[in-house]
Design an enzyme around this catalytic site. Structure first.
Site, PDB file in Angstrom:
ATOM      1  N   SER A  60       4.448 -11.401  -4.200  1.00  0.00           N
ATOM      2  CA  SER A  60       3.325 -11.712  -3.172  1.00  0.00           C
ATOM      3  C   SER A  60       2.372 -10.524  -3.005  1.00  0.00           C
ATOM      4  O   SER A  60       1.775 -10.089  -4.008  1.00  0.00           O
ATOM      5  CB  SER A  60       3.958 -11.998  -1.951  1.00  0.00           C
ATOM      6  OG  SER A  60       3.146 -12.356  -1.033  1.00  0.00           O
ATOM      7  N   ASP A  65       0.628  -1.782  12.929  1.00  0.00           N
ATOM      8  CA  ASP A  65      -0.595  -1.340  13.545  1.00  0.00           C
ATOM      9  C   ASP A  65      -1.512  -1.427  12.017  1.00  0.00           C
ATOM     10  O   ASP A  65      -2.637  -2.014  11.745  1.00  0.00           O
ATOM     11  CB  ASP A  65      -0.897  -0.045  14.177  1.00  0.00           C
ATOM     12  CG  ASP A  65      -0.421  -0.019  15.336  1.00  0.00           C
ATOM     13  OD1 ASP A  65      -0.361  -1.110  16.218  1.00  0.00           O
ATOM     14  OD2 ASP A  65      -0.013   0.885  15.823  1.00  0.00           O
ATOM     15  N   HIS A 112       8.420 -19.674  -1.227  1.00  0.00           N
ATOM     16  CA  HIS A 112       7.456 -18.409  -1.459  1.00  0.00           C
ATOM     17  C   HIS A 112       8.496 -17.287  -2.025  1.00  0.00           C
ATOM     18  O   HIS A 112       8.092 -16.713  -3.100  1.00  0.00           O
ATOM     19  CB  HIS A 112       6.573 -18.067  -0.482  1.00  0.00           C
ATOM     20  CG  HIS A 112       5.635 -16.865  -0.813  1.00  0.00           C
ATOM     21  ND1 HIS A 112       4.837 -16.676  -1.806  1.00  0.00           N
ATOM     22  CD2 HIS A 112       5.425 -15.695  -0.247  1.00  0.00           C
ATOM     23  CE1 HIS A 112       4.407 -15.464  -1.865  1.00  0.00           C
ATOM     24  NE2 HIS A 112       4.579 -15.005  -0.462  1.00  0.00           N
TER      25      HIS A 112
END
Length: 307
Positions: A133, A229, A288
């Site tokens: 990924s 963040d 996945h």
């Protein structure tokens, strides 16, 4: 030419989660360069890694995990491949993940630069680079930028185009940021609370357990190892792929989950353009997270590609 390998099946595996360990988040001095804007030559960060010893004459195998993952995702697979192939095997925490430093820069250029610093330092080039990924996109970019460092490439359930089927990844980040656990809560109770709060957004239990591997206790408080963040700010970059003109001339395997939609037929022209020696192999009954759903098939596919 893009070649298709026949799909095959071995006994299924399961997605597991490990108990969180105690740690302190390292923060890169000065934010690791780039201020989050993905400079062309960001300063490498000192990544956390685990190296299993093996025969120095053989190209080592290097595993790069995906978004929300860590080097522990490949712990058992790395050990099995080290034993079965006799090769050195490296697992690495990407920046803003696991025990690696946090930085506001989360570009693929920055993640590639981190590896360009680490792999030669450890004497692990050229290597067999295996990326899942997000890690697969980092691996592809590194192979395109520095093909002499990558003996062969395996991209796991990802392609070098924008990922269109993963808008939920941003939702996962928001859900994790919203988790609220009282200070001094017992570890077992904290994980249960976090799981309950995540379940309102993340219905899949296996995915929740995967996300919860990032929940750790620091000084009596539960926090996420991930730099949420930075991930939230740069999710568009993480889902995209840098535009490249060069191609990678060495053998490449795109290893896909049979139940996943991450790699579409419409991606094949770009795969062929950037990776002209690419072949594709599909592992049935895997989503996945191919390596977690079907670990034995995953190991066998890598070993077959090394021959």
């Amino acid at each position: 030419m893009l070649r298709w390998a026949r799909a095959w099946r071995l006994p299924p595996g399961t997605l597991t989660s490990s108990n969180p360990s105690f740690f302190r988040v390292p923060v890169a001095p000065g934010g690791g360069g780039g201020g989050g804007r993905g400079d062309a030559e960001p300063r490498p960060l000192p990544l956390s890694y685990k190296l299993l010893d093996g025969e120095a004459a053989l190209p080592p195998i290097v595993f790069l995990h995906g978004l929300f993952g860590s080097k522990t995702n490949f712990k058992s697979i790395a050990k099995a491949l080290a034993q079965q192939t006799g090769r050195r095997v490296l697992t690495v925490d990407a920046r803003n993940h696991g025990d690696s430093p946090h930085s506001p820069n989360m570009s693929y250029e920055a993640m590639s630069q981190d590896l360009q610093g680490l792999l030669p330092q450890l004497g692990l080039v050229p290597c067999v680079l295996v990326g899942h990924s997000m890690g697969g996109k980092t691996a592809m970019l590194l192979a395109l930028q520095r093909p002499e460092l990558v003996e062969r490439l395996i991209a796991v359930d990802i392609s070098p185009v924008e990922s269109m089927f993963v808008s939920h990844f941003g939702i996962y980040v928001a859900a994790m940021k919203a988790v609220n656990i009282p200070d001094e809560a017992p570890r077992s109770h904290a994980r249960k609370l976090a799981d309950e709060q995540l379940s309102t957004v993340v219905q899949n239990m296996a995915v929740r357990q995967y996300l919860l591997t990032n929940l750790v206790e620091v000084d009596g408080r539960f926090v996420w190892k991930l730099n949420l963040d930075a991930l939230a700010q740069h999710m568009d970059k993480i889902l995209a792929f840098p535009a490249r003109q060069e191609s990678y001339p060495r053998p490449t395997l795109f290893l896909l989950g049979g139940n996943s939609q991450f790699v579409q037929p419409s991606h094949h022209p770009e795969i062929r353009r950037l990776f002209p020696r690419a072949q594709m192999q599909t592992i049935p009954n895997a989503g996945h997270w191919v390596h977690a759903d079907q670990p034995q098939d995953f190991i066998a596919a890598i070993r077959g590609f090394l021959v």
